[in-house]
Write an enzyme that holds these catalytic residues in place. Structure first.
Site, PDB file in Angstrom:
ATOM      1  N   SER A 110       0.827  -1.199   0.000  1.00  0.00           N
ATOM      2  CA  SER A 110       0.000   0.000   0.000  1.00  0.00           C
ATOM      3  C   SER A 110       0.868   1.258   0.000  1.00  0.00           C
ATOM      4  CB  SER A 110      -0.970  -0.054   1.180  1.00  0.00           C
ATOM      5  OG  SER A 110      -2.032   0.841   1.015  1.00  0.00           O
ATOM      6  N   ASP A 231     -10.149  -5.472  -4.714  1.00  0.00           N
ATOM      7  CA  ASP A 231      -9.586  -4.703  -3.606  1.00  0.00           C
ATOM      8  C   ASP A 231     -10.419  -3.435  -3.461  1.00  0.00           C
ATOM      9  OD1 ASP A 231      -8.103  -2.965  -1.989  1.00  0.00           O
ATOM     10  OD2 ASP A 231      -6.177  -3.547  -2.832  1.00  0.00           O
ATOM     11  N   HIS A 261      -7.403  -6.010   0.444  1.00  0.00           N
ATOM     12  CA  HIS A 261      -6.242  -5.125   0.350  1.00  0.00           C
ATOM     13  C   HIS A 261      -5.041  -5.658   1.130  1.00  0.00           C
ATOM     14  CE1 HIS A 261      -4.298  -1.374  -0.578  1.00  0.00           C
ATOM     15  NE2 HIS A 261      -4.139  -1.038   0.698  1.00  0.00           N
TER      16      HIS A 261
END
Length: 281
Positions: A110, A231, A261
């Site tokens: 991320s 996601d 995610h």
């Protein structure tokens, strides 16, 4: 509010102090290539616990906590310094310097995927390959780009976070995990609750305001983009956008039977072979 710390200058802490502050650990095989694992917002280095054992024999693994993580003393979070991702890049490069690591493989989840991209632009010779999990250069939609969030949606998320953090975590954690994996939801909730709410809100604003689209072409390091089939935070179209615009040789690995995610928490058995394959080719 966490302010500046006496050991924390505008350029960051000294090397040894930073290693202590960010809970840096080195595990695995000291004679093998370095593999840095960098977590995303809302987790800490424990997010890699189910990944690390598979790579300890073949890599010198570096684990650390982002300064915003709940496992780091919140007094170290300088609200004046961490207004952009550049300060997080400073920390990553300082860790490599303190450990005398000249070159490494980097796995970033991320926001750490973006931290890795910026670090590789700044110091390309330090990175053999970037493996980017759930990466997004921009979460906000605009006319010709679908980042996954409209401006109103982002403000709604931030307002919910600010008004009732506990309720927001209980609603967001299952959405982010995506798959029906209660243990992963519990673990993600735990690390979210460990964060001080004002820091979570501040960092979330920083991430949502970030736009790295204009610098992607400056990356010359080979990249592997790892994306789940669904996601809530990052549409699959973003992975294709990254592939088309990153300057180095880039491939996409889609975890076709995995949602969410946080595949390192919810589906490590699916993620491990992808990371292994990505490191070896």
């Amino acid at each position: 509010m966490g302010g500046s710390n006496s050991n924390w200058s505008s350029g960051g802490a000294t090397g040894s102090k930073l290693l202590e502050m960010l809970n840096v650990r080195v595990v695995g095989n000291a004679d093998r290539p370095a593999l840095v694992l960098s977590h995303g917002v809302g987790t800490d280095q424990s997010a890699w616990n189910r990944i690390v054992p598979y790579f300890q024999r073949d890599y010198r693994i570096v684990l650390y906590d982002l300064v915003c993580a709940g496992s780091v003393n919140p007094d170290h979070f300088d609200f004046r310094r961490y207004v952009t991702l550049d300060a997080y890049v400073d920390d990553l490069l300082a860790i490599l310097d303190a450990l005398r690591i000249d070159r490494c493989f980097f796995v970033g989840h991320s926001v750490s995927a973006m931290i890795g991209i910026l670090a590789a632009i700044r110091r390309p010779d330090a990175f053999l390959k970037l493996i980017l999990i759930g990466a997004s250069p921009r979460f906000l939609n605009d006319e010709e780009y679908h980042g996954g969030f409209g401006e109103g949606e982002i403000e709604t998320v931030l307002a919910a976070m600010e008004s009732n953090y506990e309720a927001w975590v209980r609603g967001f954690a299952p959405l982010a995990v995506g798959a029906d994996v209660p243990a992963a939801v519990r673990e993600f909730s735990r690390t979210l609750f460990n964060m001080r709410p004002d820091i979570t809100l501040f960092v979330s604003r920083t991430v949502f305001n970030s736009d790295l689209r204009g610098v992607l072409g400056l990356v010359q390091v080979p990249c592997v983009i790892v994306q789940t089939a669904k996601d809530v935070s990052v549409p699959l179209s973003v992975a294709r956008y990254l592939k088309d615009r990153l300057g180095g040789r880039t491939t996409i690995e889609v975890l076709h039977h995995t949602e969410g995610h946080l595949p390192h928490l919810s589906a490590p058995a699916a993620l491990v072979p992808v990371i292994r394959r990505s490191l070896s080719r």
